[in-house]
Write an enzyme that holds these catalytic residues in place. Structure first.
Site, PDB file in Angstrom:
ATOM      1  CB  CYS A  85       2.270  -5.318  -3.719  1.00 22.16           C
ATOM      2  SG  CYS A  85       3.455  -6.204  -2.801  1.00 22.16           S
ATOM      3  CB  CYS A 159      -2.345  -2.394  -2.810  1.00 25.81           C
ATOM      4  SG  CYS A 159      -1.416  -0.906  -3.341  1.00 25.81           S
ATOM      5  CB  CYS A 163      -1.242   4.135  -1.188  1.00 23.96           C
ATOM      6  SG  CYS A 163      -0.029   5.175  -1.005  1.00 23.96           S
TER       7      CYS A 163
END
Length: 208
Positions: A85, A159, A163
């Site tokens: 997150c 998020c 990533c």
């Protein structure tokens, strides 16, 4: 008075211990680099810095394990899940704690944040303690490439595109409310939703 050199000495000793632990697996130079990188990363958001050198050793150990796993240098007997997150102070910590409760050692669990906070949110700690999940030893950690590479499943929560994406890995985005914006009752609702999702994922990856 504490010497300004003390953290340096603590990190050097940590690097020595981890070099011995990963002897024949990861080069000593890599171990030292990861230790000092981990310390620098945690210092960026630390509110109280006294314990950062010790936390850096724990963080570096996890990163080195992930690095060795992703490169096939050590056996990988269990599936590995990364919960991600923004702050690693709420949703991802809750999901990781519940996965450990539910799956035990059947699944290797990690969590991280794209912009780590200073500490795990108090309401999150309280809501987890109510179900027997102790996160007093956990702390917000920055996202690193090695933990993504080692993961079989990456669960993101709020998020965005932070990533990195690697071929062959499974990615899922869970639309979970941010506990930072909720009272304890709201965090309990988040806990219930996460538990349902985590139980389903655990049953799929590593049936009891």
């Amino acid at each position: 008075m504490t010497s300004l050199l003390d953290p340096q000495r603590v990190l050097e000793r940590a690097a020595e211990r981890l070099t011995a632990r990963f002897d024949g697996i990861v080069a000593a130079e890599t171990v030292e680099r990861v230790v000092f990188e981990s310390y620098a990363s945690l210092m960026r958001t630390a509110r109280i810095t006294d314990h950062v050198p010790a936390l850096a050793e724990k963080f570096a150990k996890d990163r080195l394990t992930a690095l060795a796993t992703s490169k096939g240098l050590v056996a990988k007997p269990h599936p590995e899940v990364l919960f991600l997150c923004v702050g690693n102070s709420g949703r991802s910590q809750m999901a990781a704690a519940m996965m450990r409760l539910i799956a035990g050692e059947r699944i290797v669990v990690r969590s991280a944040g794209s912009q780590p906070g200073e500490e795990i949110l108090p309401h999150v700690q309280e809501a987890l303690s109510e179900i027997g999940a102790d996160v007093s030893h956990e702390f917000p950690k920055p996202l690193t490439d090695d933990v993504v590479r080692a993961s079989d499943v990456v669960i993101t929560m709020g998020c965005g595109d932070a990533c990195p994406v690697y071929p062959g890995k499974r990615y899922e985005d869970w639309p979970i409310a941010d506990p930072a914006e909720l009272d304890l009752g709201g965090v309990r609702d988040v806990r219930a939703e996460l538990r349902h999702r985590v139980e389903r994922l655990a049953a799929e990856l590593a049936p009891a």
